[in-house]
Design a protein around this motif. Structure first.
Motif, PDB file in Angstrom:
ATOM      1  N   TYR A 646      -3.732 -77.432  66.532  1.00  0.00           N
ATOM      2  CA  TYR A 646      -3.989 -75.990  66.378  1.00  0.00           C
ATOM      3  C   TYR A 646      -5.352 -75.772  65.709  1.00  0.00           C
ATOM      4  CZ  TYR A 646      -3.104 -71.058  65.413  1.00  0.00           C
ATOM      5  OH  TYR A 646      -3.189 -69.687  65.377  1.00  0.00           O
ATOM      6  N   GLU A 647      -5.715 -76.606  64.764  1.00  0.00           N
ATOM      7  CA  GLU A 647      -7.003 -76.465  64.099  1.00  0.00           C
ATOM      8  C   GLU A 647      -8.156 -76.675  65.087  1.00  0.00           C
ATOM      9  OE1 GLU A 647      -9.592 -78.579  60.488  1.00  0.00           O
ATOM     10  OE2 GLU A 647      -7.669 -79.408  61.125  1.00  0.00           O
ATOM     11  N   SER A 648      -8.018 -77.670  65.945  1.00  0.00           N
ATOM     12  CA  SER A 648      -9.066 -77.931  66.936  1.00  0.00           C
ATOM     13  C   SER A 648      -9.216 -76.753  67.887  1.00  0.00           C
ATOM     14  CB  SER A 648      -8.737 -79.210  67.707  1.00  0.00           C
ATOM     15  OG  SER A 648      -9.697 -79.463  68.697  1.00  0.00           O
ATOM     16  N   GLU A 649      -8.088 -76.185  68.333  1.00  0.00           N
ATOM     17  CA  GLU A 649      -8.138 -75.039  69.241  1.00  0.00           C
ATOM     18  C   GLU A 649      -8.720 -73.814  68.539  1.00  0.00           C
ATOM     19  OE1 GLU A 649      -5.086 -72.444  72.109  1.00  0.00           O
ATOM     20  OE2 GLU A 649      -4.316 -73.889  70.659  1.00  0.00           O
ATOM     21  N   PHE A 650      -8.343 -73.607  67.287  1.00  0.00           N
ATOM     22  CA  PHE A 650      -8.839 -72.453  66.546  1.00  0.00           C
ATOM     23  C   PHE A 650     -10.344 -72.559  66.324  1.00  0.00           C
ATOM     24  CE2 PHE A 650      -9.713 -69.814  62.899  1.00  0.00           C
ATOM     25  CZ  PHE A 650      -8.891 -68.713  63.077  1.00  0.00           C
ATOM     26  N   LYS A 651     -10.817 -73.735  65.957  1.00  0.00           N
ATOM     27  CA  LYS A 651     -12.247 -73.912  65.734  1.00  0.00           C
ATOM     28  C   LYS A 651     -13.054 -73.636  66.994  1.00  0.00           C
ATOM     29  CE  LYS A 651     -12.411 -77.256  61.930  1.00  0.00           C
ATOM     30  NZ  LYS A 651     -12.834 -78.632  61.539  1.00  0.00           N
ATOM     31  N   GLU A 652     -12.532 -74.075  68.122  1.00  0.00           N
ATOM     32  CA  GLU A 652     -13.258 -73.924  69.381  1.00  0.00           C
ATOM     33  C   GLU A 652     -13.250 -72.484  69.871  1.00  0.00           C
ATOM     34  OE1 GLU A 652     -13.310 -75.823  73.913  1.00  0.00           O
ATOM     35  OE2 GLU A 652     -11.700 -76.317  72.502  1.00  0.00           O
ATOM     36  N   LEU A 665     -22.074 -83.728  61.684  1.00  0.00           N
ATOM     37  CA  LEU A 665     -22.417 -82.325  61.873  1.00  0.00           C
ATOM     38  C   LEU A 665     -21.230 -81.383  61.665  1.00  0.00           C
ATOM     39  CD1 LEU A 665     -24.740 -82.563  65.021  1.00  0.00           C
ATOM     40  CD2 LEU A 665     -25.383 -82.506  62.600  1.00  0.00           C
ATOM     41  N   ILE A 666     -20.044 -81.940  61.499  1.00  0.00           N
ATOM     42  CA  ILE A 666     -18.851 -81.120  61.297  1.00  0.00           C
ATOM     43  C   ILE A 666     -18.813 -80.646  59.844  1.00  0.00           C
ATOM     44  CG2 ILE A 666     -16.331 -81.113  61.314  1.00  0.00           C
ATOM     45  CD1 ILE A 666     -16.412 -83.196  63.501  1.00  0.00           C
ATOM     46  N   ARG A 667     -18.515 -79.390  59.668  1.00  0.00           N
ATOM     47  CA  ARG A 667     -18.473 -78.820  58.318  1.00  0.00           C
ATOM     48  C   ARG A 667     -17.347 -79.458  57.506  1.00  0.00           C
ATOM     49  NH1 ARG A 667     -19.600 -72.284  58.474  1.00  0.00           N
ATOM     50  NH2 ARG A 667     -21.739 -72.394  59.273  1.00  0.00           N
ATOM     51  N   VAL A 668     -17.674 -79.755  56.275  1.00  0.00           N
ATOM     52  CA  VAL A 668     -16.691 -80.345  55.382  1.00  0.00           C
ATOM     53  C   VAL A 668     -15.831 -79.242  54.781  1.00  0.00           C
ATOM     54  CG1 VAL A 668     -16.349 -81.756  53.312  1.00  0.00           C
ATOM     55  CG2 VAL A 668     -18.268 -82.237  54.862  1.00  0.00           C
ATOM     56  N   ARG A 669     -14.542 -79.489  54.691  1.00  0.00           N
ATOM     57  CA  ARG A 669     -13.627 -78.502  54.131  1.00  0.00           C
ATOM     58  C   ARG A 669     -13.891 -78.336  52.639  1.00  0.00           C
ATOM     59  NH1 ARG A 669      -6.972 -78.790  54.291  1.00  0.00           N
ATOM     60  NH2 ARG A 669      -6.606 -77.000  52.908  1.00  0.00           N
ATOM     61  N   GLU A 670     -14.007 -77.092  52.202  1.00  0.00           N
ATOM     62  CA  GLU A 670     -14.223 -76.776  50.805  1.00  0.00           C
ATOM     63  C   GLU A 670     -12.972 -76.142  50.214  1.00  0.00           C
ATOM     64  OE1 GLU A 670     -17.603 -74.309  50.354  1.00  0.00           O
ATOM     65  OE2 GLU A 670     -18.982 -75.660  51.413  1.00  0.00           O
ATOM     66  N   LYS A 671     -12.759 -76.401  48.931  1.00  0.00           N
ATOM     67  CA  LYS A 671     -11.609 -75.844  48.248  1.00  0.00           C
ATOM     68  C   LYS A 671     -11.728 -74.332  48.159  1.00  0.00           C
ATOM     69  CE  LYS A 671      -8.804 -76.547  44.100  1.00  0.00           C
ATOM     70  NZ  LYS A 671      -8.719 -77.230  42.780  1.00  0.00           N
ATOM     71  N   LEU A 672     -10.623 -73.640  48.342  1.00  0.00           N
ATOM     72  CA  LEU A 672     -10.526 -72.170  48.256  1.00  0.00           C
ATOM     73  C   LEU A 672     -11.309 -71.464  49.345  1.00  0.00           C
ATOM     74  CD1 LEU A 672     -11.060 -71.751  44.390  1.00  0.00           C
ATOM     75  CD2 LEU A 672      -8.949 -72.261  45.603  1.00  0.00           C
ATOM     76  N   SER A 673     -11.681 -72.171  50.408  1.00  0.00           N
ATOM     77  CA  SER A 673     -12.514 -71.578  51.452  1.00  0.00           C
ATOM     78  C   SER A 673     -12.020 -72.013  52.823  1.00  0.00           C
ATOM     79  CB  SER A 673     -13.977 -71.999  51.261  1.00  0.00           C
ATOM     80  OG  SER A 673     -14.768 -71.571  52.352  1.00  0.00           O
ATOM     81  N   ALA A 674     -12.261 -71.149  53.816  1.00  0.00           N
ATOM     82  CA  ALA A 674     -11.963 -71.454  55.213  1.00  0.00           C
ATOM     83  C   ALA A 674     -13.239 -71.581  56.024  1.00  0.00           C
ATOM     84  CB  ALA A 674     -11.059 -70.378  55.809  1.00  0.00           C
ATOM     85  N   GLN A 675     -14.356 -71.854  55.366  1.00  0.00           N
ATOM     86  CA  GLN A 675     -15.656 -71.893  56.035  1.00  0.00           C
ATOM     87  C   GLN A 675     -15.727 -72.975  57.100  1.00  0.00           C
ATOM     88  OE1 GLN A 675     -18.885 -72.484  53.335  1.00  0.00           O
ATOM     89  NE2 GLN A 675     -20.480 -72.169  54.857  1.00  0.00           N
ATOM     90  N   ASP A 676     -15.021 -74.080  56.912  1.00  0.00           N
ATOM     91  CA  ASP A 676     -15.085 -75.173  57.875  1.00  0.00           C
ATOM     92  C   ASP A 676     -14.477 -74.807  59.218  1.00  0.00           C
ATOM     93  OD1 ASP A 676     -12.646 -75.264  56.160  1.00  0.00           O
ATOM     94  OD2 ASP A 676     -12.041 -76.795  57.613  1.00  0.00           O
ATOM     95  N   LEU A 677     -13.705 -73.716  59.282  1.00  0.00           N
ATOM     96  CA  LEU A 677     -13.066 -73.307  60.530  1.00  0.00           C
ATOM     97  C   LEU A 677     -13.949 -72.388  61.361  1.00  0.00           C
ATOM     98  CD1 LEU A 677      -9.511 -72.473  59.127  1.00  0.00           C
ATOM     99  CD2 LEU A 677     -10.256 -74.613  60.203  1.00  0.00           C
ATOM    100  N   PHE A 678     -15.030 -71.884  60.782  1.00  0.00           N
ATOM    101  CA  PHE A 678     -15.870 -70.904  61.457  1.00  0.00           C
ATOM    102  C   PHE A 678     -17.314 -71.416  61.438  1.00  0.00           C
ATOM    103  CE2 PHE A 678     -12.243 -68.789  59.653  1.00  0.00           C
ATOM    104  CZ  PHE A 678     -11.805 -67.922  60.655  1.00  0.00           C
TER     105      PHE A 678
END
Length: 682
Positions: A646-652, A665-678
């Motif tokens: 689901y994460e892969s589909e959402f990111k795309e 080049l993939i964004r690293v997941r940060e605590k308290l943030s959803a920036q890596d998904l967008f």
């Protein structure tokens, strides 16, 4: 004396000089025969014997006074030996006179409390030296200290301390800092404490306690706690918070915890039964007893004044002795019903039975200005903006629907579950907090889309039936709820960021992807819950739901006065479920819907531990059943795979990310943030 300090070589030279000395009776020649038996042993032999005896005595004393730590001092409890009560060093005469004889002429034999001399602790060193096995020298350990000055307070604390010690999660200590001259063994006997109670006692009373002034006793308590802290570093100090405790003791303890920043737990009057669950927590949880804060948020809907009033009354009747008073926020719509207005005019928070010495008001009312009906996006943003955690790790939000009624014990369950599943040693070791999204008070009877739901069960190990009898159990479900749920502060902040970026991405896309447009949740839930479900699916988060037996003692959801959320209020329901000439299939469908409208009624009030399975202990998260968001039973590996897909589909499709991009080049997941998904937003 000279020969005693001479070396062997010097002594030999001196003897030769004596042999060559002439004797007058025989012509200057020394007699050839002499009696060796009459010779005195050399003084150097006496010196060696004395040194050997001195070393032997030192070795004996060294080994005799080494504390018994055992083969694995990090795992086993210390071998604590009580001081000999027959010794004059530890015996306290019944007449209250000090055990040691001093020659201070100003000390009076009368019981007047006038003595203000230097403070000494004759009985404290022995017990502190014996607890090295508890690793008290480390700032983080498993030591919990119960302390009392009043004998009545000691009688209140000792049963709780014994229960905690029986769980074998902590080293439980009890310190007596009293004026009383009662012997420790007598104190144990009077309170029914035998050798099966694994408490380590510390006699921290000063000399001349019976005739000491208030200032001297306060100073003595402060100094004794300083010595105890040096050897023990307790993770929490438990005292009796009622009026039974001595004033000098309470003042000194509060001064001590301010200086050392040790957690202080003041048990309210008659709280031994209601706070019995405290004994099941470990030192890591108890260390954060007073560091966490829970706010309550209610989103009122138009025309639901009866449900809102019932909810507020149940909140006022609840027991909050386990925590500080929660702040209550009520989010009102533009049109407020007259019954709601009248009730809020006289409604006070916190309730009158809650201790509130400052008379502070912990109630906030928010009233919406726009008259027109809000859209789903506007309603979601407005509601989520009603709370922001000041400390993400320690500030949490309890969301309640107006249809809910809570039991008096609901807050105890939240505190117990939060400390165990979020802050305990096991939670930190197994990273439970990374997957836990919230803790629900209700067991739902329907799925998010309104379909029927069958909660999972476990085999009852105590059943006499060979086939096994099913029993209710708490479980982990990826589907969030809006009725009665505590959201962790960290996950609430991440939800804020997720909603913000989702709305921004939705505006920037030419075609709204199905992941954002498709409604997976029925309109009997508010629109913000749709965003919470997406976040749970993309991160693989779970919510903890109680078993049915426990849920009956926490909260219930009333459906007879339910109203649609304000953003869906314009969509009228059918006035009649059944029409004339309905087919058998339509009748069965209506009957199924009516059956689903049933509710779990609140059971008569019982203690929290009695309502929990597993003998009152919360089951480890790893032992709980796991359900997918649509109610299917699964396991950890499958849940992780579904979340990754689901994460892969959402990111795309939503985040405009290149899923085949190089790893660097993939964004690293940060605590308290959803920036890596967008990837299309900053």
């Amino acid at each position: 004396m000279r020969s005693f300090f001479l070396s062997d070589e010097e002594l030999g030279k001196k003897d030769d000089d004596h042999n060559t000395k002439p004797f007058p009776n025989n012509g200057g020649v020394r007699p050839s025969k002499w009696n060796p038996a009459a010779r005195v042993p050399p003084r150097r032999s006496l010196k060696r014997i004395a040194l050997v005896l001195l070393v032997a005595a030192g070795v004996y004393l060294f080994f005799k006074n080494i504390p018994v730590l055992g083969p694995h001092q990090g795992m086993r409890r210390p071998n604590y030996v009580y001081p000999d009560s027959s010794s004059t060093l530890h015996k306290r005469p019944s007449n209250g006179e000090p055990a040691r004889i001093v020659t201070n002429s100003h000390v009076s034999n009368t019981p007047e409390r006038t003595y203000n001399g230097p403070v000494k602790f004759h009985d404290l060193a022995a017990s502190l030296h014996a607890i090295a096995g508890t690793r008290g020298g480390s700032m983080v350990n498993r030591n919990i200290l119960f302390a009392a000055s009043s004998l009545k307070s000691a009688a209140t604390l000792l049963p709780i301390a014994c229960q905690m010690a029986a769980e074998l999660k902590n080293y439980v200590h009890f310190a007596l800092l009293s004026r009383s001259d009662i012997d420790v063994e007598e104190l144990r006997s009077v309170n029914g404490i035998d050798d099966s109670c694994q408490i380590i006692f510390h006699d921290a009373r000063p000399d001349y306690a019976l005739v000491s002034t208030e200032d001297r006793m306060e100073n003595a308590v402060f100094r004794s706690l300083y010595h105890i802290n040096t050897y023990m570093h307790p993770q929490a100090i438990m005292i009796d918070g009622s009026d039974e405790e001595e004033g000098f003791f309470a003042r000194a303890v509060r001064q001590h915890v301010k200086g050392t920043r040790t957690t202080l737990v003041e048990l309210p009057l008659k709280s031994a039964k209601s706070l019995e669950w405290m004994s099941r927590l470990d030192s890591a949880s108890l260390r954060l007893w007073d560091k966490n804060h829970i706010d309550i948020l209610i989103q009122a809907t138009p025309g639901a004044s009866g449900g809102l009033i019932r909810l507020l009354r149940s909140l006022s009747a609840a027991d909050y002795t386990s925590s500080s008073v929660p702040h209550l926020t009520i989010d009102l719509p533009h049109d407020v019903d007259p019954p709601t207005k009248q009730f809020l005019e006289t409604f006070t928070w916190p309730p009158s039975h809650v201790y509130n010495p400052t008379n502070a008001r912990y109630l906030s009312l928010r009233h919406r200005i726009p008259h027109q009906r809000l859209t789903e996006e506007e309603s979601s943003a407005r509601f989520l903006e009603s709370f922001w955690p000041a400390q993400p790790e320690h500030s949490h939000i309890l969301v309640l629907s107006p249809q809910v009624e809570v039991s008096p014990n609901f807050f105890h369950y939240l505190k117990y579950s939060l400390l165990e599943y979020r802050y305990s040693t096991m939670a930190a070791f197994q990273l439970w907090d990374r997957r836990l999204f919230g803790i629900s008070l209700e067991q739902p009877l329907r799925q998010l889309n309104g379909e029927s739901f069958s909660p999972p069960t476990l085999k009852n190990p105590d059943s006499e039936n060979p086939a096994g009898e099913e029993m209710s159990t708490p479980f982990l479900w990826q589907a969030p709820t809006s009725n009665a749920v505590l959201f962790l502060g960290e996950k609430w902040m991440e939800l804020h960021d997720f909603v913000s970026r989702s709305l921004e991405a939705k505006e920037g896309l030419e075609t709204v992807p199905e992941l954002l447009s498709e409604k997976m949740i029925g309109k009997h839930h508010p629109s913000w819950l749709e965003h919470a479900l997406r976040l749970c699916r993309v991160r693989g988060y779970w919510l903890l739901y109680p078993g049915q037996d426990t849920a009956r003692n926490l909260a219930t959801v009333h459906n007879e006065l339910s109203r649609l959320p304000e953003e869906y209020a314009g969509e009228e329901r059918s006035k009649s479920l059944l029409t004339d000439g309905a087919s058998d299939e339509e009748i069965d469908n209506v009957r199924q819907k009516l059956r689903l409208e049933s509710e779990i009624t609140l059971a008569p009030r019982v203690s929290l531990l009695e309502s929990l399975s597993n003998d009152g202990n919360l089951r480890p998260i790893g032992d709980l059943p796991i359900l997918t968001w649509d109610g299917r039973t699964t396991d950890l590996d499958v849940s992780n795979s579904l979340a990754a897909a689901y994460e892969s589909e959402f990111k795309e499709k939503v985040g405009s990310c290149d899923v085949e991009a190089p790893e660097e080049l993939i964004r690293v997941r940060e605590k308290l943030s959803a920036q890596d998904l967008f990837c299309a937003t900053v």
